[in-house]
Design an enzyme around this catalytic site. Structure first.
Site, short mmCIF file in Angstrom:
data_model
loop_
_atom_site.label_atom_id
_atom_site.label_comp_id
_atom_site.label_asym_id
_atom_site.label_seq_id
_atom_site.Cartn_x
_atom_site.Cartn_y
_atom_site.Cartn_z
N GLY A 7 -1.58 23.32 27.72
CA GLY A 7 -0.44 23.14 28.61
C GLY A 7 -0.69 23.74 29.97
O GLY A 7 0.22 24.26 30.62
N THR B 66 -1.12 22.60 32.87
CA THR B 66 -0.53 22.02 34.08
C THR B 66 0.98 22.22 34.13
O THR B 66 1.64 21.74 35.05
CB THR B 66 -0.84 20.51 34.20
OG1 THR B 66 -0.30 19.84 33.05
CG2 THR B 66 -2.33 20.26 34.29
N GLY B 67 1.52 22.91 33.14
CA GLY B 67 2.96 23.10 33.07
C GLY B 67 3.46 24.22 33.97
O GLY B 67 2.70 24.87 34.69
N LEU C 276 4.65 27.29 33.42
CA LEU C 276 4.00 28.59 33.22
C LEU C 276 2.50 28.43 33.02
O LEU C 276 1.71 29.28 33.44
CB LEU C 276 4.60 29.31 32.01
CG LEU C 276 4.06 30.71 31.75
CD1 LEU C 276 4.38 31.65 32.92
CD2 LEU C 276 4.63 31.28 30.45
N ARG D 202 -5.49 16.71 27.86
CA ARG D 202 -5.01 15.78 26.85
C ARG D 202 -4.91 14.36 27.41
O ARG D 202 -4.40 14.17 28.52
CB ARG D 202 -3.64 16.23 26.32
CG ARG D 202 -3.70 17.52 25.54
CD ARG D 202 -2.38 17.82 24.88
NE ARG D 202 -1.44 18.47 25.77
CZ ARG D 202 -0.16 18.69 25.48
NH1 ARG D 202 0.33 18.27 24.33
NH2 ARG D 202 0.62 19.31 26.33
N LYS E 128 -0.68 15.96 37.86
CA LYS E 128 -1.34 16.80 36.87
C LYS E 128 -2.86 16.63 36.92
O LYS E 128 -3.60 17.61 36.76
CB LYS E 128 -0.81 16.47 35.47
CG LYS E 128 0.62 16.94 35.26
CD LYS E 128 1.08 16.73 33.82
CE LYS E 128 2.48 17.28 33.61
NZ LYS E 128 2.94 17.11 32.21
N LYS F 105 10.25 28.88 16.85
CA LYS F 105 9.24 29.88 17.21
C LYS F 105 8.93 30.77 16.01
O LYS F 105 7.77 31.19 15.83
CB LYS F 105 9.72 30.71 18.40
CG LYS F 105 9.68 29.94 19.72
CD LYS F 105 10.09 30.79 20.91
CE LYS F 105 9.97 30.00 22.20
NZ LYS F 105 10.34 30.80 23.40
N ARG G 183 5.39 31.54 14.19
CA ARG G 183 4.94 32.92 13.94
C ARG G 183 4.52 33.10 12.47
O ARG G 183 3.47 33.70 12.19
CB ARG G 183 6.06 33.91 14.25
CG ARG G 183 6.28 34.18 15.72
CD ARG G 183 7.23 35.35 15.89
NE ARG G 183 7.48 35.69 17.28
CZ ARG G 183 8.05 36.81 17.68
NH1 ARG G 183 8.44 37.70 16.77
NH2 ARG G 183 8.25 37.06 18.97
N HIS H 83 21.51 29.72 25.44
CA HIS H 83 20.70 30.86 25.86
C HIS H 83 21.39 31.63 26.98
O HIS H 83 21.36 32.87 27.01
CB HIS H 83 19.32 30.39 26.31
CG HIS H 83 18.55 29.66 25.25
ND1 HIS H 83 18.53 30.07 23.93
CD2 HIS H 83 17.78 28.54 25.30
CE1 HIS H 83 17.78 29.23 23.23
NE2 HIS H 83 17.32 28.30 24.03
#
EC number: 1.23.1.2
Length: 312
Positions: free
Chosen positions: A10, A12-13, A15, A35, A44, A139, A143, A271
């Site tokens: 990831g 090019t995202g 973060l 990808r 990108k 998530k 984990r 959130h």
């Protein structure tokens, strides 16, 4: 500490590109998974070429081709995933389960940083608002897969991205600060933690070969950046020399407004509820050995006031 070979998924995202820059800046041999799904997204592609010209290696691989993932992982010591977990963009957290399997198959990875970088899901499983809790649930699934596979890990909890929260003075759907009025959530006194995304990337890369962070959750909670919404607004008012009109939004009215929105927006606003109305990010203690600015005092992090100056 020595230098590592780092694969960023990831890259090019939002973060991810910052993680690439931070990895290169800290002298690591940096690989970016290229990808095929990127297609003809010229922005990108140009970003990838730019990183290549700065010294990064582009590695072809796809989540649709397991062997390509394994071969990419075999090239490196460290894998960092920056796959999006934002529902209003592309939500792909569980895609990382394939990456976990590839890392397990390759057998050579010394550290894996999955796509976390928000609130710590382990702390808020019982209190997070629906439907936003789905992000934390997924998530935790990742984990558990990591830990079951015995993969060495570091989880980075970066709290609130400054671009999303500070830019809009903690108001959902706004990324530029107003000079006229601001909506205050509740009493506006619940404290949260705001971090410059470039600093998040710098701290994350710092952890990758640090024995102190092995198999731990590291929190990015620098002291100057732990502020309430009212304190953020006051900081902005000081910078522009003007007091904003303040409109209070009660928790009840906030929740009523959420029900009218599409699912993806409901997830995001959940959130905001947990951060602004519950004060979840500052509801537990963090030891010095778990906090990034204490572990890496050499990093000059960006304070809230310094960050807001860009908008003046």
């Amino acid at each position: 500490m020595g230098k590592s070979k780092v694969l960023i998924i990831g890259g090019t995202g939002y973060l991810g590109r910052r993680l690439v820059k931070a990895s290169l800046a800290q002298g690591h041999e940096t690989y970016i998974l290229h990808r095929p799904e990127i297609g003809v997204d010229i922005d990108k592609v140009e970003m990838l070429i730019s990183f290549k010209m700065q010294g990064a290696h582009l590695v072809s691989g796809s989540f649709k081709d397991f062997n390509s993932l394994v071969e990419a992982v075999k090239l490196v010591d460290v894998v960092i995933s920056a796959i999006s977990g934002v529902h209003i963009r592309s939500h792909q957290i569980l895609l990382q389960l394939k990456l976990v399997e590839a890392i397990k198959e390759a057998g050579n990875v010394k550290r894996f940083l999955p796509s976390e970088f928000g609130m710590d899901p382990a702390k808020f499983m019982d209190t997070a608002m629906e439907p936003g809790k789905v992000t934390l649930d997924e998530k935790m699934v990742v984990r558990k897969a990591i830990e079951k596979a015995g993969i060495p890990f570091t989880y980075v909890s970066a709290n609130c991205f400054a671009g999303y929260f500070l830019g809009g003075l903690c108001q959902f759907g706004k990324i530029l600060p107003s000079r006229d009025f601001v909506i205050i959530h509740g009493d506006g006194n619940k404290k949260a933690i705001y971090n410059n995304e470039d600093d998040i990337a710098t701290y994350a890369i710092k952890t990758i070969n640090d024995p102190r962070t092995l198999n731990k959750t590291i929190y990015i909670s620098p002291p100057k950046n732990i502020l309430s919404q009212r304190e953020v607004v006051q900081t902005w008012e000081k910078l522009i020399g003007k007091e904003l009109q303040k409109i209070t939004l009660s928790k009840e009215d906030f929740l009523a407004s959420v029900k009218e929105l599409e699912y993806a927006q409901q997830v995001g606003l959940s959130h905001y509820h947990d951060v602004n109305y519950q004060g979840c990010l500052t509801s537990f203690e963090i030891g010095d050995e778990e906090e990034a600015s204490k572990l890496y005092p050499e990093v000059k992090y960006t304070s809230v006031e310094e960050y807001l100056k860009r908008y003046v």
